[in-house]
Design a protein around this motif. Structure first.
Motif, PDB file in Angstrom:
ATOM      1  N   UNK A 129     -82.934  -3.432 146.042  1.00  0.00           N
ATOM      2  CA  UNK A 129     -84.095  -3.812 145.239  1.00  0.00           C
ATOM      3  C   UNK A 129     -85.220  -2.821 145.494  1.00  0.00           C
ATOM      4  N   UNK A 130     -86.081  -2.676 144.497  1.00  0.00           N
ATOM      5  CA  UNK A 130     -87.203  -1.745 144.630  1.00  0.00           C
ATOM      6  C   UNK A 130     -88.436  -2.317 143.954  1.00  0.00           C
ATOM      7  N   UNK A 131     -89.571  -1.684 144.229  1.00  0.00           N
ATOM      8  CA  UNK A 131     -90.845  -2.138 143.697  1.00  0.00           C
ATOM      9  C   UNK A 131     -91.760  -0.930 143.540  1.00  0.00           C
ATOM     10  N   UNK A 191     -79.800  -1.034 157.104  1.00  0.00           N
ATOM     11  CA  UNK A 191     -81.134  -0.741 157.633  1.00  0.00           C
ATOM     12  C   UNK A 191     -81.347   0.764 157.760  1.00  0.00           C
ATOM     13  N   UNK A 192     -80.302   1.482 158.164  1.00  0.00           N
ATOM     14  CA  UNK A 192     -80.416   2.938 158.304  1.00  0.00           C
ATOM     15  C   UNK A 192     -80.605   3.613 156.950  1.00  0.00           C
ATOM     16  N   UNK A 193     -79.921   3.119 155.917  1.00  0.00           N
ATOM     17  CA  UNK A 193     -80.085   3.681 154.571  1.00  0.00           C
ATOM     18  C   UNK A 193     -81.504   3.438 154.071  1.00  0.00           C
ATOM     19  N   UNK A 194     -82.047   2.245 154.316  1.00  0.00           N
ATOM     20  CA  UNK A 194     -83.427   1.955 153.915  1.00  0.00           C
ATOM     21  C   UNK A 194     -84.403   2.923 154.589  1.00  0.00           C
ATOM     22  N   UNK A 209     -87.127  -1.818 148.798  1.00  0.00           N
ATOM     23  CA  UNK A 209     -87.365  -3.082 149.490  1.00  0.00           C
ATOM     24  C   UNK A 209     -86.154  -3.524 150.315  1.00  0.00           C
ATOM     25  N   UNK A 210     -84.971  -3.479 149.701  1.00  0.00           N
ATOM     26  CA  UNK A 210     -83.758  -3.906 150.409  1.00  0.00           C
ATOM     27  C   UNK A 210     -82.590  -3.005 150.039  1.00  0.00           C
ATOM     28  N   UNK A 211     -81.628  -2.936 150.942  1.00  0.00           N
ATOM     29  CA  UNK A 211     -80.351  -2.265 150.675  1.00  0.00           C
ATOM     30  C   UNK A 211     -79.293  -3.022 151.470  1.00  0.00           C
TER      31      UNK A 211
END
Length: 347
Positions: A129-131, A191-194, A209-211
């Protein structure tokens, strides 16, 4: 009745819209004192004369464009009824665009030392997700003068960015963990990709926001894909193909002869893999010669071609360099057709 000022708003949910321009086409001639109404889930970027002047948060805002009522009607005559002070408002959705899907179109190769072939091909899928974080930056860098900008127009770019980061993370994780261990580290990998994607997303005015990694598993076609990449010799590839065939037979639930074949195949896979290991050891001791009666493939790597004509790989590369053996160079690797190798041997 004379037009005194405008009320500018975009009262929609913007479910799949990130940006909506007002007006959608052409230029605006909003009058001085016009009102811009921004909803709670929006921001608005105000442009005048092609420059972004301000970002409006939720609420009512008064704008000044130098278009003074009545006077601008008179001045406009000198500009073919076009305002000399153009302005536009871009409404930007500030909500989180969630549950966007990602997946690996091609398997990602990682090291897998001390297990199997020493490498593995992984496939995965999940959501992200993104914002919008900086409305002005996003509009000026990505949207431009587009009237309506939807999530579908940027999703491919975002997935490409994320898969690039995922490949980096899997490579780093594989240096410390085996593939079975990696499959259990989906939360840490996400978490590492984020963390890795944060900077690139912010560079275009967005926040990742999330991955989430929904599933991470070895590719079901690993043997074939490794063969296509030139990472398997012919003997090992043939043995793995046989193991795949036995696995498929073991999954046959049709009963009768199929059930008998499945039971036999299930019992034979362990023996076959043992033979594969023995065959690999014998190939190493015999210089990697192909198995007796092995059929020459249509396309070969230099190492495979060397096995069939019983020379070293260096000899094959030398022949390619001096032009006596025709080969196709793909990236930094060579591929040799069966016809060209036979022609070379008969010349």
């Amino acid at each position: 009745m004379a037009r005194i000022f405008d009320v500018i708003e975009y009262a929609t949910e913007m479910n799949d819209e990130i940006v909506h321009r007002f007006p959608e086409t052409g230029i605006g001639d909003f009058r001085i004192g016009s009102q811009v109404i921004v909803r709670e889930s929006q921001s608005a970027v105000f442009f005048r004369d092609g420059n972004a002047l301000d970002v409006f948060k939720a609420g009512r805002h008064t704008i000044a464009t130098a278009n003074i009522p009545k006077i601008i009607d008179f001045i406009g005559k000198a500009f073919n009824d076009r305002t000399p002070f153009p302005a536009e408002v871009y409404f930007v959705s500030m909500k989180e665009f969630a549950s966007k899907k990602w997946g690996t179109p091609q398997p990602i190769i990682v090291r897998n030392p001390n297990m199997g072939l020493g490498v593995a091909l992984l496939q995965g899928f999940g959501t992200y997700s993104f914002q919008v974080k900086d409305p002005q930056q996003f509009v000026t860098q990505i949207v431009g003068t587009t009237g309506t900008y939807r999530t579908s127009e940027i999703e491919e770019r975002l997935r490409t960015m994320l898969l690039s980061k995922l490949q980096d993370v899997l490579g780093e994780t594989a240096a410390k963990n085996s593939v079975p261990e990696m499959i259990g580290l989906t939360e840490e990998i996400g978490a590492a990709v984020r963390a890795k994607g944060k900077e690139e997303f912010e560079a275009i005015g967005l926040t990742l926001k999330t991955f989430y990694v929904g599933n991470l598993k070895p590719s079901e076609k690993s043997a074939q894909e490794l063969r296509d990449m030139g990472m398997l010799d012919m003997s090992t590839y043939t043995q793995l193909q046989a193991a795949d065939a036995m696995r498929d037979a073991a999954q046959n639930q049709s009963g009768g002869a199929g059930l008998t074949a499945g039971i036999g195949a299930g019992m034979g896979i362990g023996n076959l893999m043992g033979q594969a290991l023995q065959g690999g050891m014998q190939n190493n001791s015999q210089g990697g010669a192909p198995a007796a009666g092995a059929k020459m493939p249509d396309i070969m790597t230099p190492a495979e071609a060397a096995q069939f004509i019983k020379v070293t790989e260096a000899d094959i590369l030398s022949a390619i360099t001096d032009g006596s053996l025709k080969a196709k160079k793909i990236g930094s690797a060579y591929r040799i057709s069966k016809e060209n190798l036979e022609s070379f041997m008969n010349s």
